[in-house]
Write a protein that holds these residues in place. Structure first.
Motif, short mmCIF file in Angstrom:
data_model
loop_
_atom_site.label_atom_id
_atom_site.label_comp_id
_atom_site.label_asym_id
_atom_site.label_seq_id
_atom_site.Cartn_x
_atom_site.Cartn_y
_atom_site.Cartn_z
N LEU A 96 0.83 -1.20 0.00
CA LEU A 96 0.00 0.00 0.00
C LEU A 96 0.87 1.25 0.00
CD1 LEU A 96 -2.73 -0.90 2.66
CD2 LEU A 96 -2.88 -1.11 0.17
N ALA A 97 0.47 2.24 -0.79
CA ALA A 97 1.12 3.55 -0.73
C ALA A 97 0.56 4.32 0.45
CB ALA A 97 0.87 4.31 -2.03
N GLU A 98 1.28 5.35 0.88
CA GLU A 98 0.81 6.17 2.01
C GLU A 98 -0.50 6.85 1.65
OE1 GLU A 98 2.35 9.76 4.98
OE2 GLU A 98 3.55 9.12 3.25
N HIS A 99 -1.44 6.87 2.59
CA HIS A 99 -2.75 7.47 2.35
C HIS A 99 -2.62 8.98 2.20
CE1 HIS A 99 -2.13 8.22 6.57
NE2 HIS A 99 -2.17 6.93 6.82
N ARG A 100 -3.56 9.58 1.47
CA ARG A 100 -3.54 11.03 1.29
C ARG A 100 -4.51 11.72 2.25
NH1 ARG A 100 -7.92 12.33 -2.43
NH2 ARG A 100 -8.72 10.44 -3.42
N ASP A 101 -5.35 10.98 2.90
CA ASP A 101 -6.24 11.56 3.90
C ASP A 101 -6.70 10.46 4.84
OD1 ASP A 101 -7.60 13.48 5.26
OD2 ASP A 101 -9.19 13.77 3.78
N LYS A 102 -7.02 10.85 6.09
CA LYS A 102 -7.41 9.85 7.08
C LYS A 102 -8.20 10.53 8.19
CE LYS A 102 -3.18 10.37 9.78
NZ LYS A 102 -2.03 9.70 10.40
N VAL A 103 -8.92 9.72 8.95
CA VAL A 103 -9.62 10.21 10.13
C VAL A 103 -9.84 9.03 11.07
CG1 VAL A 103 -11.95 9.83 9.18
CG2 VAL A 103 -11.60 11.54 10.98
N SER A 104 -9.75 9.31 12.36
CA SER A 104 -10.00 8.29 13.38
C SER A 104 -11.27 8.67 14.13
CB SER A 104 -8.82 8.23 14.36
OG SER A 104 -9.09 7.32 15.40
N THR A 105 -12.18 7.71 14.31
CA THR A 105 -13.46 8.00 14.93
C THR A 105 -13.73 7.04 16.07
OG1 THR A 105 -14.70 6.52 13.46
CG2 THR A 105 -14.39 8.78 12.71
N LEU A 106 -14.63 7.45 16.93
CA LEU A 106 -15.12 6.62 18.03
C LEU A 106 -16.59 6.31 17.74
CD1 LEU A 106 -14.60 5.32 20.79
CD2 LEU A 106 -15.29 7.47 21.85
N LEU A 107 -16.89 5.06 17.45
CA LEU A 107 -18.22 4.67 17.01
C LEU A 107 -18.96 3.96 18.13
CD1 LEU A 107 -20.27 4.43 14.68
CD2 LEU A 107 -19.12 2.32 14.00
N ASN A 108 -20.17 4.45 18.43
CA ASN A 108 -21.04 3.83 19.42
C ASN A 108 -22.03 2.95 18.68
OD1 ASN A 108 -23.14 3.26 21.30
ND2 ASN A 108 -22.51 5.03 22.54
N TYR A 109 -21.86 1.62 18.76
CA TYR A 109 -22.70 0.70 18.01
C TYR A 109 -24.13 0.65 18.56
CZ TYR A 109 -18.40 -0.95 15.82
OH TYR A 109 -17.23 -1.02 15.12
N ARG A 110 -24.28 1.00 19.83
CA ARG A 110 -25.62 0.95 20.43
C ARG A 110 -26.50 2.09 19.94
NH1 ARG A 110 -27.93 3.19 24.83
NH2 ARG A 110 -25.96 4.17 25.43
N THR A 111 -25.92 3.28 19.83
CA THR A 111 -26.69 4.45 19.41
C THR A 111 -26.52 4.79 17.94
OG1 THR A 111 -24.91 5.99 19.99
CG2 THR A 111 -26.48 5.42 21.73
N GLY A 112 -25.46 4.24 17.33
CA GLY A 112 -25.20 4.55 15.94
C GLY A 112 -24.52 5.88 15.71
N THR A 113 -24.04 6.52 16.77
CA THR A 113 -23.38 7.82 16.65
C THR A 113 -21.86 7.64 16.65
OG1 THR A 113 -23.40 8.12 19.06
CG2 THR A 113 -25.27 9.00 17.81
N SER A 114 -21.16 8.62 16.09
CA SER A 114 -19.71 8.58 16.04
C SER A 114 -19.16 9.98 16.28
CB SER A 114 -19.21 8.05 14.69
OG SER A 114 -19.57 8.95 13.65
N ALA A 115 -17.94 10.02 16.75
CA ALA A 115 -17.25 11.30 16.99
C ALA A 115 -15.85 11.19 16.45
CB ALA A 115 -17.22 11.63 18.48
#
Length: 283
Positions: A96-115
């Protein structure tokens, strides 16, 4: 799309897909063992992907990736990244080449929300800058003032005490911000945290030692000097190591931060050598 225990890419398992020029799609699991290409290994990882459940397609300049995992509860730290335009992994290694964009999230599977972790980027940057400036730079400058400028008595003492006090207070604020950051991110940084607590404890002992400093004529003064001087050196060495380790954990722009801090430490080290030689000649 990756799943991580810490919110960092290193050490996580990811599902990676791409669409070739002929329109055919490929989906593979990767283990992200490090930032070097040889540590990103195809067909490895901790995810149990259901057979024949993967799919990828491209529509209107968008890529849609789907897969099914066999798990009771996926990791809540979910990573997303997108690769370089026109760069497609190829056999046999599928590197794999180095990614050009990324994001890390915290996903709540019970509520379906993420931050997004980017919401805490200011706190993370403040934590890093405070500790780098205090324990990793000012503490060194204060130690240099106490060792090399004693010919300007008593100004050397007041300068040494003022710089070290400022470094301790800023370092305390940096460590507190680290506890808050760990709580908000729910990150596993046990080694970095343990080193930070050790630095704080040793720093507190150094502050307490000042109030127990014997007079110059006391017989135990030489033992106090030995403890204070060597204790300070140990704090500085551990702090430098932990700053570099913290930059590694932060990952974002780690190379530039590493380079900048390494330049500062190198300059202070070179200056210390020059002053040490000068002091040795004077003695």
């Amino acid at each position: 799309m990756g799943f991580s225990t810490t919110g960092q890419m290193v050490g996580s398992s990811a599902v990676v897909g791409w669409v070739s020029a002929d329109g055919s799609g490929t989906v593979k699991q990767y283990f992200l063992g490090g930032q070097r290409p040889n540590l990103v290994v195809a067909d490895q990882g901790n995810l149990t992907i259901v057979e024949n459940s993967t799919s990828i397609t491209s529509r209107s300049s968008r890529v849609y990736l789907a897969f099914q995992l066999n798990t009771s509860q996926p990791l809540s730290r979910v990573l997303y990244s997108v690769g370089q335009i026109g760069v497609i992994p190829s056999a046999p290694a599928f590197a794999l080449a180095e990614h050009r964009d990324k994001v890390s999230t915290l996903l709540n599977y019970r509520t379906g929300t993420s931050a997004s972790d980017s919401q805490h980027s200011r706190l993370r940057k403040s934590h890093g800058i405070l500790n780098m400036l205090s324990w990793g730079i000012l503490m060194i400058i204060g130690a240099m003032a106490g060792r090399y400028f004693k010919q300007w008595d008593p100004m050397w003492f007041y300068s040494h005490a003022a710089i070290q006090s400022c470094a301790f207070l800023l370092g305390l604020a940096g460590i507190i911000s680290g506890f808050v950051l760990e709580d908000r991110l729910d990150a596993e940084v046990d080694t970095h945290k343990a080193l930070g607590i050790l630095i704080l404890v040793l720093g507190c002992l150094q502050v307490m030692a000042v109030f127990a400093r014997p007079g110059k004529e006391s017989k135990v003064r030489k033992y106090w000097n030995w403890y204070h001087h060597n204790g300070g050196r140990i704090v500085i060495l551990i702090a430098i190591a932990n700053v570099f380790y913290g930059i590694h954990l932060g990952e974002d722009n780690g190379t530039s931060w590493n380079a900048a801090y390494a330049v500062v430490i190198s300059m202070l080290f070179l200056l210390s050598i020059i002053l040490e030689v000068k002091l040795w000649r004077q003695n």
